[in-house]
Design an enzyme around this catalytic site. Structure first.
Site, PDB file in Angstrom:
ATOM      1  N   GLN A 167       1.064  -1.036   0.319  1.00  0.00           N
ATOM      2  CA  GLN A 167       0.518  -0.150  -0.011  1.00  0.00           C
ATOM      3  C   GLN A 167       0.933   1.596   0.263  1.00  0.00           C
ATOM      4  OE1 GLN A 167      -4.284   0.106   2.441  1.00  0.00           O
ATOM      5  NE2 GLN A 167      -3.105   1.708   3.819  1.00  0.00           N
ATOM      6  N   GLU A 210      -4.109   8.966  -0.768  1.00  0.00           N
ATOM      7  CA  GLU A 210      -3.310   9.269  -0.118  1.00  0.00           C
ATOM      8  C   GLU A 210      -2.417  10.502  -0.358  1.00  0.00           C
ATOM      9  OE1 GLU A 210      -1.592   7.535   2.950  1.00  0.00           O
ATOM     10  OE2 GLU A 210      -4.165   6.925   3.479  1.00  0.00           O
ATOM     11  N   LYS A 345      -5.922   5.069  14.944  1.00  0.00           N
ATOM     12  CA  LYS A 345      -6.572   6.173  14.017  1.00  0.00           C
ATOM     13  C   LYS A 345      -7.792   5.775  15.391  1.00  0.00           C
ATOM     14  CE  LYS A 345      -5.097   3.832   9.713  1.00  0.00           C
ATOM     15  NZ  LYS A 345      -5.183   3.022   8.443  1.00  0.00           N
ATOM     16  N   ARG A 374      -6.979   8.406   7.749  1.00  0.00           N
ATOM     17  CA  ARG A 374      -7.702   7.331   7.044  1.00  0.00           C
ATOM     18  C   ARG A 374      -7.272   7.704   5.420  1.00  0.00           C
ATOM     19  NH1 ARG A 374      -9.373   3.355   9.761  1.00  0.00           N
ATOM     20  NH2 ARG A 374      -8.897   2.207   7.881  1.00  0.00           N
ATOM     21  N   SER A 375      -7.016   6.497   5.080  1.00  0.00           N
ATOM     22  CA  SER A 375      -7.409   7.206   3.657  1.00  0.00           C
ATOM     23  C   SER A 375      -8.797   8.124   2.853  1.00  0.00           C
ATOM     24  CB  SER A 375      -7.293   6.560   2.589  1.00  0.00           C
ATOM     25  OG  SER A 375      -8.513   5.309   3.049  1.00  0.00           O
ATOM     26  N   LYS A 396       1.410  10.292  10.846  1.00  0.00           N
ATOM     27  CA  LYS A 396       1.253   8.743   9.607  1.00  0.00           C
ATOM     28  C   LYS A 396      -0.110   9.808   8.875  1.00  0.00           C
ATOM     29  CE  LYS A 396       0.981   4.299   7.150  1.00  0.00           C
ATOM     30  NZ  LYS A 396       0.041   3.973   7.123  1.00  0.00           N
TER      31      LYS A 396
HETATM   32  P1  PGA Z   1      -7.035   2.776   5.434  1.00  0.00           P
HETATM   33  O1  PGA Z   1      -5.428   3.346   5.000  1.00  0.00           O
HETATM   34  O2  PGA Z   1      -7.159   4.063   6.073  1.00  0.00           O
HETATM   35  O3  PGA Z   1      -7.558   2.564   3.927  1.00  0.00           O
HETATM   36  O4  PGA Z   1      -7.103   1.989   6.194  1.00  0.00           O
HETATM   37  C1  PGA Z   1      -4.776   4.073   6.404  1.00  0.00           C
HETATM   38  C2  PGA Z   1      -3.720   2.490   6.484  1.00  0.00           C
HETATM   39  O5  PGA Z   1      -3.336   1.886   5.763  1.00  0.00           O
HETATM   40  O6  PGA Z   1      -2.661   3.220   7.263  1.00  0.00           O
HETATM   41 ZN    ZN Z   2      -2.014   0.403   7.497  1.00  0.00          ZN
END
Ligand code: PGA
Ligand code: ZN
Length: 435
Positions: A167, A210, A345, A374-375, A396
């Site tokens: 990712q 992102e 998160k 989050r994404s 992050k």
């Molecule tokens: P997500 O990605 O918000 O789509 O879960 C962010 C991550 O995996 O750190």
């Molecule tokens: Zn992650």
């Protein structure tokens, strides 16, 4: 603005996030007149053990992604239950009350998106009533540490249209002396990567969810090599102990098969858990990788044990889908000795109090907390303040394009200015144990 901090009014509405998906915004007004607002983010590569995000499921509206039920829950159930009786300045009591009102273990009744919106809006209102910025209100006078940013440069997986299974490929400016320097350095790297991708011609690049590049690319090692080369092109030492190190979010739960094998389309083959851990270890020997998130899947705890034995002394191993910001899961992981860091998160767990509990638990058990977006994001900047409030040391947020990302980075620039001589940058020390 002194005055009563009893909640006087709560109002939720449906707004849109950075992917154009509906999400919950909550406004709160206190008796004394102070107000607070929060908007809840949303993930794409969500972990199985996250609290439940309530969506309408009505295919005729936003392809089922509407949040009108969550909004109605705030306006017709939570609002009457808290208005006139609940103190926004007692966050633990408010959050406990919201959990009881929901009555489920995963917040599936009212929805973690509804509950978190109220929880965070109340914190903003209480900070306003105390006439303090949120980071100071939550963290007290010791909240003076600006986090090391871990910045997405190349995206794959669910955040990019084509290419890589893994990712995130991230730049970590470990050599920076200040937060603003750190940000400037990664912008240099981002631009250099853009130049390399342009020269590669067929590697047309787009902007991923992102804000990083989301190029079609034949294999993962190319992304690592480009990041390494770009860092040097930009005039920095790309080394574990140099100016810029590399981080990865493998997000392995997204490509694990039912039989526990990991199918990497880019590499054209499947890996056992141990083989994938060995591949990551090999990359760590070849490139200056200092941090790996979700290197294996969320329920592959045996694999995580092996991965941690193999790499835990030399790299930060972050559990995201693995721990889902859940204090119980983190405690289990710490007992089992797996991973050595936790992604934080707030919407994975659904209240501010539980989020802070996870950070505190991590710090007690020697796990490094990384505050994360989050994404699917918005202009909400709560997590920037949260990073400073907790002294987490790392954040992050995605890349350095798209304003839902910059909202957080720029908020931290303002906090840096506000703290002035009284502030410090987490810097290289965060990673000292791995260097
Ligand atoms: P997500 O990605 O918000 O789509 O879960 C962010 C991550 O995996 O750190
Ligand atoms: Zn992650």
């Amino acid at each position: 603005m002194a005055g009563s901090t009893t909640i006087a009014a709560v109002r939720a509405r449906e707004v849109l996030d950075s992917r154009g998906n509906p999400t919950v915004e909550v406004d709160i007004r206190l008796d004394g007149g102070a107000t607070g607002r929060a908007i809840v983010p949303s993930g794409a590569s969500t972990g199985r053990h996250e609290a439940i995000e309530l969506r309408d499921g009505d295919p005729a509206r936003h392809e089922g992604k509407g949040v009108l039920r969550a909004v109605a829950g705030v306006n017709t159930i939570i609002a009457p239950a808290v208005c006139g009786s609940t103190d926004a300045a007692d966050q633990p009591a408010l959050d406990e009350f919201l959990r009881e009102l929901d009555g489920t273990s995963n917040k599936s009744s009212l929805g973690a998106n509804a509950i978190l919106g109220v929880s965070l809006a109340a914190a903003h209102a209480a900070a306003a009533a105390a006439e303090q910025p949120l980071y100071r209100y939550l963290g007290g006078p010791d909240a003076t540490t600006l986090p090391m940013p871990m910045v997405n440069i190349i995206s794959g997986g669910r955040h990019a249209a084509a290419g890589l299974d893994m990712q995130d490929f991230l730049a970590i400016p470990i050599g920076a002396e200040t937060y603003s320097d750190a940000l400037r350095m990664v912008v240099d790297v981002y631009r250099a990567v853009g130049r390399i991708l342009t020269q590669m011609g067929p590697y047309a690049y787009g902007v991923a969810d992102e804000g990083g590049y989301g190029p079609p690319m034949p294999c993962h090692e190319d992304a690592l090599a480009i990041l390494y080369d770009a860092t040097r092109m930009a005039g920095y030492r790309s080394a574990r102990n140099g100016d810029i190190a590399i981080g990865m979010d493998v997000a392995a739960s997204e490509f694990v098969d039912g039989d526990g094998s990991y199918a990497l389309r880019a590499e054209g083959r499947s890996f056992t858990s141990r083989e994938l851990a060995d591949l990551l270890a090999h990359w760590c020997d070849t490139y200056p990788i200092i941090s790996i998130e979700d290197g294996l899947a969320e329920d592959d705890w045996d694999g995580w044990e092996y991965l941690t034995q193999r790499l835990g002394a030399s790299a930060q191993l972050i559990g995201d889908d693995l721990f889902t910001t859940n204090p119980q899961r983190l405690a289990q992981g710490a007992d089992a000795g797996i991973a050595n860091a936790v992604l934080v998160k707030p919407n994975q767990i659904g209240t501010l109090t539980e989020t802070l509990e996870t950070v505190r638990l991590a710090q007690e058990r020697g796990y490094l907390p990384v505050i994360s977006a989050r994404s699917g994001e918005t202009e909400d900047t709560t997590i920037a303040d949260l990073a400073v409030a907790t002294g987490a040391g790392q954040i992050k947020v995605g890349s350095i394009t798209r304003s839902e990302r910059l909202a957080k980075y720029n908020r931290l620039l303002r906090i840096e200015e506000e703290l002035g001589e009284g502030g410090r940058f987490a810097g290289r020390e965060v990673f000292a144990r791995f260097l």
